[in-house]
Design an enzyme around this catalytic site. Structure first.
Site, PDB file in Angstrom:
ATOM      1  N   HIS A 306       0.854  -1.186   0.000  1.00 27.09           N
ATOM      2  CA  HIS A 306       0.000   0.000   0.000  1.00 27.09           C
ATOM      3  C   HIS A 306       0.888   1.234   0.000  1.00 27.09           C
ATOM      4  O   HIS A 306       1.954   1.227   0.627  1.00 27.09           O
ATOM      5  CB  HIS A 306      -0.901   0.014   1.241  1.00 27.09           C
ATOM      6  CG  HIS A 306      -2.036   0.964   1.109  1.00 27.09           C
ATOM      7  ND1 HIS A 306      -1.923   2.295   1.405  1.00 27.09           N
ATOM      8  CD2 HIS A 306      -3.293   0.765   0.660  1.00 27.09           C
ATOM      9  CE1 HIS A 306      -3.079   2.877   1.142  1.00 27.09           C
ATOM     10  NE2 HIS A 306      -3.928   1.987   0.700  1.00 27.09           N
ATOM     11  N   ASP A 362      -7.841  -5.480   0.142  1.00 24.01           N
ATOM     12  CA  ASP A 362      -8.387  -6.311  -0.931  1.00 24.01           C
ATOM     13  C   ASP A 362      -7.921  -7.759  -0.900  1.00 24.01           C
ATOM     14  O   ASP A 362      -8.372  -8.570  -1.702  1.00 24.01           O
ATOM     15  CB  ASP A 362      -8.045  -5.696  -2.298  1.00 24.01           C
ATOM     16  CG  ASP A 362      -8.889  -4.478  -2.543  1.00 24.01           C
ATOM     17  OD1 ASP A 362     -10.057  -4.498  -2.142  1.00 24.01           O
ATOM     18  OD2 ASP A 362      -8.375  -3.499  -3.112  1.00 24.01           O
TER      19      ASP A 362
END
Ligand code: CMC
Length: 428
Positions: A306, A362
């Site tokens: 991320h 996710d």
């Protein structure tokens, strides 16, 4: 006020730039005067060091793995509130009391239908159109159907549009799905919750009874809360940039949906499931991980890493728990075992440790959607339903600023220097 001095070593000129203090997190140098004072622009591809705006909506601390909506920790919101309370919080700045909650829910129910013209709109798409393509177009078309409240300078108009968008997204999403399987679109029901209605519109069949499963309803609700907002991510920044021109909010949100579709952003949950299907079996994990670590393979471990979280993604922890709850109720999925094995290897492997790569939101969400029988092509659509609350809250925040400016970045031009056009016959 603290300042930072910028000095041009060539001319010796020095200028003090103010340092702006946040309520949480990193201080920000206001470089607004830099171009005027020095004649330099700043260069920051990917916005690695750039705060693009001021905001009061969401705060995230990548090192601590902390995510707050309007100051409230995501863990508390996921446990104690439902998604519509979170939408209210994002839009209005605080959680609703029981009376405000009821009024807000009623207004969402009032706006959850789409006009028959819009329902027919879906017939124009090929049966195999990707639902994200249909959703981007359908949301963009809302300004053609609902143009009675499009004065962006009017607070009431903005709020009606925000509620319309939040209300209609599940109806549009379900219509995209129904079109893709050749079923007629289903009208929403007033007696169901936000996520219960979505499940009903997606999975009820003409002539058949449909009971909403409470585990599925709650799991979706929590997933939507976790996906509702995430500060100035790519799609939210897209909504702000598109909206900064003064375009109508449906157009700005459609731009955000288009951006979300990419595999580095909201398309990652779809990519994770495709990756798990491609790996197929735990015995193939080591070979796959070797490819991920090989720079030349171009393969990434989807659902990992991320831009901001460099410790852990707090949403991933909550989602992993829901994933277990959902699979306990809906049955075992071998892909969960595969995902857990990938996670285990990655968390102890120096490649991932050195680069601070952890599972993101996710990594497990696709397995939950899959257990709920939501097809892979619909995963990013689910994300878009949830993120609409964040997008529209950011759009509202930006548009209500008295000195809103059109977003207009500059560039480092590295193209050809000026040259003269030669006649067509002379060109080789
Ligand atoms: N698998 C393998 N290596 C990775 C991964 C990954 N998923 N992510 C980053 N790296 C490596 C990358 O190769 C680079 O290595 P090196 O320094 O040796 O060149 C290093 O880690 C830094 O990567 P980056 O691409 O510069 O980092 P970024 O902050 O620009 O990218 C990211 C963040 C999310 C785009 C990236 O981690 C990624 O592509 N992850 C997979 C896609 C994904 O799961 N996206 C969902 C993000 S969360 C939901 C959302 O925001 O929508």
């Amino acid at each position: 006020m603290a300042t930072i001095t910028f000095k041009d070593d060539v001319t010796g000129k020095a200028v003090q730039m103010p340092v702006l203090e946040p309520t949480h997190g990193q201080s920000v140098v206001d470089i607004g005067k830099l171009a005027k004072e020095f004649g330099y622009f700043t260069y920051d591809p990917g916005f690695m060091s750039t705060a693009s705006c001021q905001s009061t909506i969401t705060y995230l601390d990548g090192d601590k793995g902390e995510l707050l909506y309007r100051g409230y920790p995501i863990e508390q919101l996921a446990e104690q509130c439902n998604f519509l309370e979170v939408c209210y919080l994002l839009l209005y700045g605080d959680l609703p009391n029981p009376e405000k909650k009821k009024i807000f829910e009623e207004s969402i129910i009032r706006h959850d239908r789409i006009t028959e013209g819009l329902r027919r709109f879906f017939q124009g798409f090929n049966y195999d159109a990707h639902p994200m393509a249909m959703m981007t177009a359908a949301v963009s078309s809302l300004s053609a159907f609902y143009h009675d409240r499009l004065n962006i300078r009017d607070y009431e108009h903005r709020m009606v549009t925000a509620r319309r968008l939040i209300a209609k997204m599940p109806t549009i999403a379900a219509a995209c799905y129904k079109h893709s399987i050749g079923d007629p679109a289903v009208y929403p029901r007033d007696d169901l919750s936000y996520t219960g209605n979505l499940l009903y519109m997606m999975f009820s069949r003409p002539g058949k009874r449909y009971e909403v499963n409470p585990v599925a309803e709650r799991a979706l609700d929590v997933l939507f809360t976790l996906h509702a907002d995430h500060e100035q991510n790519a799609s939210t920044s897209t909504v702000r940039l598109a909206g900064s021109s003064g375009c109508n909010p449906y157009a700005a949100i459609a731009a955000g949906i288009a951006c979300l579709w990419g595999p580095a952003h909201g398309g990652a949950n779809e990519a994770v499931l495709r990756m798990l299907d491609q790996i197929g079996d735990v015995k193939n994990v080591d070979a796959f991980m070797a490819k991920v670590k090989d720079k030349n393979s171009g393969v990434r471990l989807m659902g990992f890493g991320h831009r901001v979280y460099k410790n852990f993604d707090p949403r991933a922890r909550i989602i992993k728990d829901i994933c277990h709850q959902v699979l306990d109720s809906f049955g075992h999925d071998p892909r969960l075992e595969l995902a857990m094995r990938l996670e285990e290897i990655a968390l102890s492997d120096s490649y991932f440790i050195e680069r601070k790569l952890y599972p993101n939101v996710d990594f497990y969400s696709g397995i939950i959607y899959s257990a709920l029988k939501i097809p892979v092509e619909m995963f990013t659509v689910m994300f878009a339903i949830a993120r609409t609350s964040g997008w529209i809250s950011h759009w509202m925040e930006m548009v209500s600023e008295p000195d809103m400016k059109i977003g207009r970045p500059r560039q480092l031009y590295v193209g050809p220097v000026q040259r003269n056009v030669i006649t067509l016959a002379q060109r080789t």
